[in-house]
Design a protein around this motif. Structure first.
Motif, PDB file in Angstrom:
ATOM      1  N   VAL B 139       0.874  -1.117  -0.066  1.00 51.30           N
ATOM      2  CA  VAL B 139      -0.024   0.010  -0.080  1.00 51.30           C
ATOM      3  C   VAL B 139       0.753   1.192  -0.050  1.00 51.30           C
ATOM      4  N   TYR B 142       2.726   1.725  -3.641  1.00 54.25           N
ATOM      5  CA  TYR B 142       1.975   2.090  -4.662  1.00 54.25           C
ATOM      6  C   TYR B 142       1.310   3.377  -4.372  1.00 54.25           C
ATOM      7  N   THR B 143       1.282   3.979  -3.115  1.00 56.12           N
ATOM      8  CA  THR B 143       0.439   5.170  -2.918  1.00 56.12           C
ATOM      9  C   THR B 143       1.552   6.399  -2.796  1.00 56.12           C
ATOM     10  N   GLN B 144       2.229   6.305  -1.485  1.00 58.70           N
ATOM     11  CA  GLN B 144       2.920   7.254  -0.942  1.00 58.70           C
ATOM     12  C   GLN B 144       4.418   7.585  -2.001  1.00 58.70           C
ATOM     13  N   TYR B 145       4.793   6.412  -2.182  1.00 54.38           N
ATOM     14  CA  TYR B 145       6.325   6.176  -2.837  1.00 54.38           C
ATOM     15  C   TYR B 145       5.962   5.802  -4.372  1.00 54.38           C
ATOM     16  N   TYR B 147       5.993   7.774  -6.868  1.00 56.79           N
ATOM     17  CA  TYR B 147       6.803   8.675  -7.623  1.00 56.79           C
ATOM     18  C   TYR B 147       8.454   7.871  -7.763  1.00 56.79           C
ATOM     19  N   PRO B 148       8.655   7.685  -6.558  1.00 55.91           N
ATOM     20  CA  PRO B 148      10.219   7.106  -6.724  1.00 55.91           C
ATOM     21  C   PRO B 148      10.081   5.559  -7.260  1.00 55.91           C
ATOM     22  N   ILE B 151      10.320   6.031 -10.880  1.00 56.29           N
ATOM     23  CA  ILE B 151      11.718   6.636 -11.505  1.00 56.29           C
ATOM     24  C   ILE B 151      12.507   5.294 -11.197  1.00 56.29           C
ATOM     25  N   ALA B 152      12.522   4.267 -10.225  1.00 56.46           N
ATOM     26  CA  ALA B 152      13.038   3.072 -10.314  1.00 56.46           C
ATOM     27  C   ALA B 152      12.824   2.374 -11.433  1.00 56.46           C
ATOM     28  N   ALA B 154      12.010   3.364 -14.419  1.00 57.39           N
ATOM     29  CA  ALA B 154      12.738   4.069 -15.547  1.00 57.39           C
ATOM     30  C   ALA B 154      14.190   3.885 -15.651  1.00 57.39           C
TER      31      ALA B 154
END
Lengths: 478, 202
Positions: B139, B142-145, B147-148, B151-152, B154
């Motif tokens: 949870v 996939y919600t709070q994190y 964005y990182p 990027i990981a 990518a």
């Protein structure tokens, strides 16, 4: 657990860029070597599109999204725009160079765009995790670019050094970040800053974390005594890649310093100020003195980069809003000068020949008075001679340092930049007072020659009218 | 009564420290890799005691199961020159050892109980048996994190592109079959009928 869908709008440029990277990657698969220019045009269009989006989503007040991990503010917008600009110029300068060396491949553009993505993430980071991930995307892409010329042993060696030392630096940075998390209980820059503000700044764990973070940053910036990789990488990489490494990533490195040290650890100013003073002084001294002994122009410019990094730090050392904007002005100007200097090496190079020694610049005035003049402006600007813009950049950081009473630091920086002027002037002496050994006429595509000329003229014009750019840098600093 | 947890912790951490030290000191690189496996195992055990069950299992599955096995393959495939990698060891030992000792002492001072002791950080939260570590992690990730996390993703794509760009090369001398051409082959491509005069026996 309630979760709000984050606002994606501020991150539109990043999302667009990542999408376009995938598009370029796939489109390139279906192109033959003859049509490779489509990849080039697509990459330029990507940068243009990202620039337009960045301008569209800009916001005057800092805008946070993704649970506070992403920040969109004035500084971010300006730095991102200059990152796109310098990358686009790098693409223009390096197109023919890469074609002649059989490196004009889709991978070059994909990797370069990936590193732009990493830089954008760093510029907009408001969290230790995102700043680290952005840095890794940037470093990994740059290492691959340095090694792109696979058959050259000097390039492979440079890539290896870059990779290993970069990994050590990342380790240092991560260890410092983990300590910071241990001390403050948060990865968020805003929360870390407020924690430090409330508590005492003498917390030993915070200081311990700071030491590792500063060392990691100095490694990545290539500041003395963590500079050993810079000359080797600059010399070993194909000139087009050196051109790239020396321009846009420096802007991102400045953003990293601002986000991490100023916004996150601003409360520890008294501690990191002293550390940065040592690093800046050593960089200015070592960079300028060792550069005198170089005969390879790329190595010489690498040592000059080291001294410029020292100057850039002076602005941050000041710890004032004036100092930060001076640092920002310095890094943008440095990127412009670096593009011009390495661009000139590319312009003089041709198939199977690298114009990377000082000898190759002998008598450039006889071969092309106009480009010799452009190089003259660039060298004067790097040395900090008025009326070029390099003078104002140095003046701004020095006055910021003098304002906080560190007169000795400013005097020392001036003395060593005068010493440094020697090797810049030597290039000018070679161009104007020596006879040309190599009399091949200057070739180069029309777009490259036009942008190259514009680059030199801008350095001169910004030196005569620097107020616009300075005002821009001042306006985006809090 | 003393609980079993500290005893287990000290056993595992002692093995972890010894194994980690062995990774960089043993002569044989295969032993070094195996010591790293041991270090991962004991580390996973410590994480398990901290109620980070999912991470502990992932550490074993991914690092021990996949990464280290690949490492071992690479080490066994390569002919590593041990003598050369040990070159200059004695020469750099005094300086390197001194710096390492200095950092060790500093770490002991900073990481001691006055900064990270249980009185400062508080006892770790104990959860009930039905608490799902994996769900909580998923949870948050996939919600709070998110964005990182992206990027990981990518970064991994970049790693693939970089690895292929640096290693794949079309060798002109390599022989390979093209089924399309094999199917489309005509008799004229393979057989050449040569008319020649009859040879007389000399």
């Amino acid at each position: 657990m309630a979760f709000e869908i984050p606002n994606f709008t501020p991150a539109l440029p990043e999302i667009f860029l990542l999408t376009m990277i995938c598009v370029v990657l796939v489109v390139d698969l279906f192109l033959t070597d003859k049509n490779r220019s489509i990849t080039y045009l697509l990459s330029q269009a990507t940068l243009l599109g990202a620039a337009v989006l960045t301008v569209v989503v800009q916001s005057a007040v800092p805008e946070y999204t993704f649970s506070g991990m992403f920040v969109n503010d004035g500084m971010g917008t300006v730095l991102k725009l200059f990152i796109y600009l310098s990358t686009a110029v790098v693409f223009i300068y390096s197109r023919e160079y890469l074609m002649e060396r059989n490196l004009f491949k889709g991978e070059f553009f994909v990797l370069a765009l990936f590193s732009v993505l990493g830089m954008m993430v760093m510029v907009s980071a408001n969290n230790l995790l995102t700043i680290y991930l952005g840095l890794e995307v940037l470093s990994l892409a740059l290492v691959a670019l340095v090694a792109l010329n696979r058959d050259s042993s000097i390039s492979s060696e440079a890539a290896m050094k870059y990779f290993v030392l970069g990994a050590i630096a990342s380790g240092m940075l991560l260890y410092g970040m983990s300590m910071l998390y241990g001390a403050t209980g948060s990865l968020d820059h805003t929360e870390i800053a407020s924690f430090i503000e409330q508590g005492s700044t003498d917390d030993i764990v915070l200081k311990f974390a700071l030491v590792f973070i500063v060392i990691g940053l100095a490694f990545k910036l290539g500041a003395v005594p963590f500079h050993m990789w810079v000359p080797d990488v600059y010399e070993g990489a194909p000139t087009a890649i050196t051109l790239f490494i020396s321009s846009a990533p420096k802007i991102a490195a400045f953003a990293m310093l601002m986000r991490l040290l100023v916004e996150g650890l601003g409360g520890l100013l008294v501690h990191w100020q002293d550390m940065l003073i040592i690093i800046a002084v050593l960089s200015i001294i070592a960079g300028n003195v060792i550069a005198i002994a170089q005969t390879n122009l790329k190595r010489m410019l690498a040592y000059s980069t080291i001294s410029h990094v020292g100057f850039l730090m002076l602005g941050i050392i000041a710890g004032t809003s004036d100092g930060y904007s001076a640092g920002m002005f310095y890094v943008i100007v440095y990127a412009l000068m670096s593009l011009a200097a390495f661009g000139m090496i590319i312009l003089l190079s041709r198939s199977g020949f690298e114009a990377d020694t000082l000898e190759d610049f002998k008598g450039l005035n006889q071969r092309s008075p106009w480009f010799a003049f452009m190089m003259l402006i660039t060298m004067f600007s790097m040395a900090g001679v008025p009326p070029t813009v390099g003078f104002y950049a140095k003046l701004a950081v020095l006055s910021a340092v003098v304002e906080i009473g560190l007169v000795w630091l400013a005097v020392l920086a001036v003395v060593f930049s005068v010493i440094g002027a020697f090797y810049y002037l030597r290039v000018i002496k070679f161009m104007y007072f020596d006879k040309a050994v190599d009399t091949t006429p200057i070739s180069g595509a029309y777009d490259m020659r036009a942008v190259m000329s514009a680059n030199g003229v801008i350095i001169l014009l910004l030196g005569i009218y620097p107020t616009g750019l300075i005002a821009l840098c001042v306006s985006v600093m809090p | 009564m003393m609980s079993i947890e500290p005893v287990l912790f000290y056993i595992f951490s002692t093995i972890l420290v010894i194994a980690a030290a062995a990774v960089v000191t043993v002569r044989n690189p295969v032993y070094a890799a195996l010591c790293l496996v041991l270090a991962f195992f004991t580390c996973a055990a410590i994480w398990l005691m901290l109620e980070a069950e999912f991470l502990a299992l992932v550490l074993i599955l991914v690092y021990v199961g996949a990464v280290m096995v690949l490492f071992l393959f690479v080490i066994m495939m390569l002919d590593i020159n041990l003598a050369r990698s040990k070159e200059g060891f004695i020469k750099y030992l005094p300086a390197g050892g001194f710096v390492a000792l200095l950092i060790f002492i500093e770490m002991c001072i900073v990481l001691g109980p006055e900064n990270f002791g249980i009185e400062v950080t508080g006892e770790p939260l104990k959860h009930a048996a039905d608490y799902s570590n994996t769900k909580e992690l998923g949870v948050t990730l996939y919600t709070q994190y998110v964005y990182p996390f992206e990027i990981a993703g990518a970064l991994l794509l970049l790693a693939i592109v970089a690895a292929i760009a640096l290693t794949m090369r079309k060798r002109p001398d390599s022989k390979y079959q093209d089924p399309a051409m094999q199917v489309a082959v005509r008799r004229e491509d393979r057989v050449r009928i040569v008319k020649m005069a009859t040879e007389k026996k000399q």
